[in-house]
Enzyme design. Sequence first.
Site, PDB file in Angstrom:
ATOM      1  N   LEU A 141       5.160  64.383  39.010  1.00  0.00           N
ATOM      2  CA  LEU A 141       6.525  64.355  39.947  1.00  0.00           C
ATOM      3  C   LEU A 141       7.110  63.309  39.195  1.00  0.00           C
ATOM      4  O   LEU A 141       6.491  62.292  38.224  1.00  0.00           O
ATOM      5  CB  LEU A 141       5.059  63.842  41.221  1.00  0.00           C
ATOM      6  CG  LEU A 141       4.514  65.431  41.906  1.00  0.00           C
ATOM      7  CD1 LEU A 141       4.497  65.399  43.305  1.00  0.00           C
ATOM      8  CD2 LEU A 141       6.346  66.502  42.040  1.00  0.00           C
ATOM      9  N   ASP A 142       8.453  62.818  39.592  1.00  0.00           N
ATOM     10  CA  ASP A 142       9.098  61.601  39.935  1.00  0.00           C
ATOM     11  C   ASP A 142       8.097  60.518  40.513  1.00  0.00           C
ATOM     12  O   ASP A 142       7.611  60.235  41.663  1.00  0.00           O
ATOM     13  CB  ASP A 142      11.181  61.728  40.103  1.00  0.00           C
ATOM     14  CG  ASP A 142      11.033  62.907  38.819  1.00  0.00           C
ATOM     15  OD1 ASP A 142      10.347  62.832  37.507  1.00  0.00           O
ATOM     16  OD2 ASP A 142      12.388  63.247  39.471  1.00  0.00           O
ATOM     17  N   LYS A 143       8.592  58.992  39.835  1.00  0.00           N
ATOM     18  CA  LYS A 143       8.230  58.394  40.656  1.00  0.00           C
ATOM     19  C   LYS A 143       8.189  58.232  42.403  1.00  0.00           C
ATOM     20  O   LYS A 143       7.148  57.538  42.873  1.00  0.00           O
ATOM     21  CB  LYS A 143       8.528  56.706  40.562  1.00  0.00           C
ATOM     22  CG  LYS A 143       8.196  55.447  40.867  1.00  0.00           C
ATOM     23  CD  LYS A 143       9.073  54.299  40.667  1.00  0.00           C
ATOM     24  CE  LYS A 143       8.547  53.223  41.077  1.00  0.00           C
ATOM     25  NZ  LYS A 143       9.271  51.967  40.398  1.00  0.00           N
ATOM     26  N   ARG A 167      16.659  67.626  40.324  1.00  0.00           N
ATOM     27  CA  ARG A 167      17.387  66.473  41.309  1.00  0.00           C
ATOM     28  C   ARG A 167      18.940  67.123  39.706  1.00  0.00           C
ATOM     29  O   ARG A 167      19.898  66.348  40.443  1.00  0.00           O
ATOM     30  CB  ARG A 167      17.179  65.195  40.603  1.00  0.00           C
ATOM     31  CG  ARG A 167      15.750  64.599  41.759  1.00  0.00           C
ATOM     32  CD  ARG A 167      14.941  63.699  40.948  1.00  0.00           C
ATOM     33  NE  ARG A 167      16.115  61.959  40.793  1.00  0.00           N
ATOM     34  CZ  ARG A 167      15.805  61.460  40.516  1.00  0.00           C
ATOM     35  NH1 ARG A 167      13.795  61.503  39.722  1.00  0.00           N
ATOM     36  NH2 ARG A 167      15.995  60.465  40.169  1.00  0.00           N
TER      37      ARG A 167
END
Length: 324
Positions: free
Chosen positions: A138-140, A237
């Site tokens: 997962l992105d930050k 995104r």
Amino acid sequence: MAQEINLKSEISATQTGLRLDQALAELFPDYSRTRIKEWIVSGAVYVDGVKVDKPREKVLESQQVEIEATLPEEVHAEAQAIDLDIVYEDDHILVINKQAGLVVHPGAGNTDGTLMNALLHHCPEIELVPRAGIVHRLDKDTTGLMVVAKTVEAQTHLVAALQAREITREYEAICIGTMTAGGTVDEPIGRHATKRTHMAVIHNGRPSVTHYRVAEKFRAHTRLRLRLETGRTHQIRVHMAHIGHVLVGDPVYGGRPRPPKAASAEFTEVLRNFKRQALHAVRLELVHPVDMEIMSFQAPVPADMVELTKALRKDTEEHPMEYI
């Protein structure tokens, strides 16, 4: 820096009938069987010029094999005591609800304080598993559910299940603009041509599929539920930005505050103070790698997204004639 590698060889007579991963492990002994399996299932291996993504595929004498892959830079991670929200744990897997701001892997600019550091502290034996058992990222600043393998066997099974699209990952998101209906984005994603840290929809990118449905409509925003078929970097995104509905707060793809006409100062402030992409991995369903039982997990939407949703509802109620 990551290293691009290109390996070529030919199947020998003694390797006829072997599984592809076995044959490649013999041909390229500098690389582990686990890494070779990863390359196969990720589509980096070609046999006689044809992509083969099944490790069990049998090989024949004289076949030409080629690997075109990226070898990531090895980063040594130290164990660190970092709080984890553990949703489930047994001897084989660990499911966590990742908080915003937690980077998954150490790397440039993030040498410690990552999920990997936390896993090594929580479960020291996970050091024996590639990438400390991390199966997907997962992105930050994306929150929510992740599954981690505690053994090599569990990781191999979960990586294969992920590649076979047998793991269900559902997300909640809030995007800019009012959507009238759900749909599917089926567009290839690859590295942006000029912005190294960005991904983009490009014609020669990797196949990427995102399904989405409208969960709630506001005056100038939409709350979505999304399901991934593939798991490319920044996939949701990028796909949402591609169709003109960038996620609220997305610092990379343009989710800057866009208060609708006549928005209150209070609502405008809420939008301005939302500094991360409004994206949360809300549901995870998988088959246990050992017990073979179907397991389903839910993670409540985090407080910041709950407050954002409340503000959006209030703004919509205050402007009923503009709500579609």
